[in-house]
Design a protein around this motif. Structure first.
Motif, PDB file in Angstrom:
ATOM      1  N   LEU A  33       0.846  -1.188   0.000  1.00 32.97           N
ATOM      2  CA  LEU A  33       0.000   0.000   0.000  1.00 32.97           C
ATOM      3  C   LEU A  33       0.880   1.235   0.000  1.00 32.97           C
ATOM      4  O   LEU A  33       1.877   1.300   0.735  1.00 32.97           O
ATOM      5  CB  LEU A  33      -0.909   0.036   1.235  1.00 32.97           C
ATOM      6  N   LYS A  34       0.529   2.196  -0.838  1.00 29.24           N
ATOM      7  CA  LYS A  34       1.263   3.454  -0.795  1.00 29.24           C
ATOM      8  C   LYS A  34       1.095   4.092   0.582  1.00 29.24           C
ATOM      9  O   LYS A  34       0.029   3.969   1.200  1.00 29.24           O
ATOM     10  CB  LYS A  34       0.746   4.412  -1.873  1.00 29.24           C
ATOM     11  N   CYS A  37      -2.264   5.127   2.552  1.00 28.58           N
ATOM     12  CA  CYS A  37      -3.437   4.434   2.020  1.00 28.58           C
ATOM     13  C   CYS A  37      -3.983   3.348   2.940  1.00 28.58           C
ATOM     14  O   CYS A  37      -4.979   2.706   2.617  1.00 28.58           O
ATOM     15  CB  CYS A  37      -3.110   3.841   0.650  1.00 28.58           C
ATOM     16  N   TYR A  40      -7.632   3.340   3.782  1.00 27.11           N
ATOM     17  CA  TYR A  40      -8.636   2.753   2.888  1.00 27.11           C
ATOM     18  C   TYR A  40      -8.676   1.229   2.990  1.00 27.11           C
ATOM     19  O   TYR A  40      -9.325   0.576   2.176  1.00 27.11           O
ATOM     20  CB  TYR A  40      -8.346   3.147   1.439  1.00 27.11           C
ATOM     21  N   ALA A  75      -9.058   0.507  -5.904  1.00 21.32           N
ATOM     22  CA  ALA A  75      -7.808   0.896  -5.247  1.00 21.32           C
ATOM     23  C   ALA A  75      -6.613   0.700  -6.171  1.00 21.32           C
ATOM     24  O   ALA A  75      -5.685   1.519  -6.197  1.00 21.32           O
ATOM     25  CB  ALA A  75      -7.622   0.089  -3.967  1.00 21.32           C
ATOM     26  N   LYS A  80      -3.495   3.135  -5.390  1.00 19.03           N
ATOM     27  CA  LYS A  80      -3.306   3.072  -3.928  1.00 19.03           C
ATOM     28  C   LYS A  80      -2.454   1.873  -3.516  1.00 19.03           C
ATOM     29  O   LYS A  80      -1.937   1.818  -2.405  1.00 19.03           O
ATOM     30  CB  LYS A  80      -4.664   3.023  -3.215  1.00 19.03           C
TER      31      LYS A  80
END
Length: 336
Positions: A33-34, A37, A40, A75, A80
């Motif tokens: 995940l960035k 993020c 989310y 996503a 993301k």
């Protein structure tokens, strides 16, 4: 997956356990995940109908069952998250990247490690990606665009065994960079939107994730069921090709070290599990470079991996690590 006899012989001759290729259904896939993020996470899990398992030994990494598809998720489309094996993430982590570093990825395609490096750098430092294949570097360009990381990275189509980036010429205002020393005019690809705003620096950290036979990647070997096992014979088992790869790997490692600043770090990795493409290359490199020293990888005390046949080198494999196979070695430069 039923392996052909020739490949089993290849594994046995290299001291590799054929049973690692039975782990295809139990080895998870990994995403990163960035940063930011994680907010989310619940929405992502609801969309892909799957609980993501946090990888405790690698920040921002999550595992999921190998059959779960993420490509159609919102996503993924919005950048993301991206797919990258945890072992590859470990190789990047071994560089100890901090904001402000100047980093060279000498074999950058297809780009997931390049994205992770850029995320770790944040808005400072510089990043240069090099790959000999134009179409593979185009994949890097696409990834950098998708994850909004392109304004911090320079990409060059170039031979990593001879690449040598000159100081920026007089086109700084137009953000054009040139590598006239090792790239011919017709082969030079300069992407304006990915050029750094900062001047060239000596590389403090270099990643050499070298071309190899990819025998450590279960998913790669599985593809030969469709491609045909005769293709495996040509691409993986051919003795002449392996000899040529060994030469290439040593040349890439040597040039990456040449471009490294004194006191900087270089990480060498391959997704092969053979000694010839890993420990033998490291041993030969150390014999030829008295200013090179192998380092312990501090973060590795938390990693699910084994020691290589040379002290301080590491090996990941599907049975031990629940990842693709990967060899990792970390060097520093003591003097010029």
């Amino acid at each position: 997956m039923e392996l052909p006899e020739a490949f089993v012989d290849f594994l046995n001759k290299n001291g590799l356990d054929p049973s690692i290729y039975t782990a295809i259904d139990s080895t998870p896939r990994y995403i990163r995940l960035k940063p930011g993020c994680e907010l989310y996470l619940e929405n992502i899990e609801a969309e892909i109908k799957c609980k993501l398992q946090k990888v405790e030994w690698l920040p921002h990494f999550y595992s999921l069952p190998p059959h779960v598809q993420i490509a159609n998720s919102k996503a993924y489309r919005e950048g993301k998250l991206y797919g990258i094996d945890a072992a590859s993430g470990a190789a990047v982590t071994a560089l100890d990247i901090t904001p402000g570093d100047h980093i060279l990825d000498l074999c950058a395609a297809p780009g997931a490690k390049l994205c992770m490096i850029s995320d770790l750098l944040g808005s400072s430092g510089t990043l240069t990606g090099v790959d000999v294949a134009r179409h593979r570097l185009a994949a890097c360009r696409t990834m950098l665009q998708k994850y909004a990381l392109g304004d911090r990275c320079r990409l060059f189509v170039a031979d990593g065994t001879t690449f040598s980036l000159l100081p920026i010429l007089a086109q700084l205002n137009s953000k054009i960079f040139s590598d006239r020393e090792s790239v011919s005019e017709e082969k030079l690809d300069t992407y304006r939107e990915w050029t750094s705003r900062r001047p060239w620096k000596e590389r403090k950290k270099v990643l050499v994730d070298a071309e190899c036979t990819h025998d450590g990647s279960i998913k790669h070997i599985q593809k030969f069921e469709n491609w045909g096992w005769t293709t495996l014979q040509r691409r993986v088992l051919n003795a002449e090709r392996i000899d040529n790869l060994n030469v290439l790997q040593l040349l890439l490692l040597t040039n990456g070290f040449k471009l490294l600043k004194v006191g900087g770090y270089l990480v060498y990795s391959t997704c092969s599990l053979t000694v010839a493409q890993n420990e033998d290359v490291v041993e030969q490199f150390l014999l030829q470079n008295s200013s090179a020293e192998l380092l312990d990888i501090e973060a590795a005390k938390y990693w699910p991996c084994k020691s290589g046949q040379i002290q301080k080198t590491l090996r990941f494999d599907p049975l031990t690590s629940q990842t693709s196979g990967l060899f990792v070695a970390k060097f520093t430069k003591l003097c010029t």
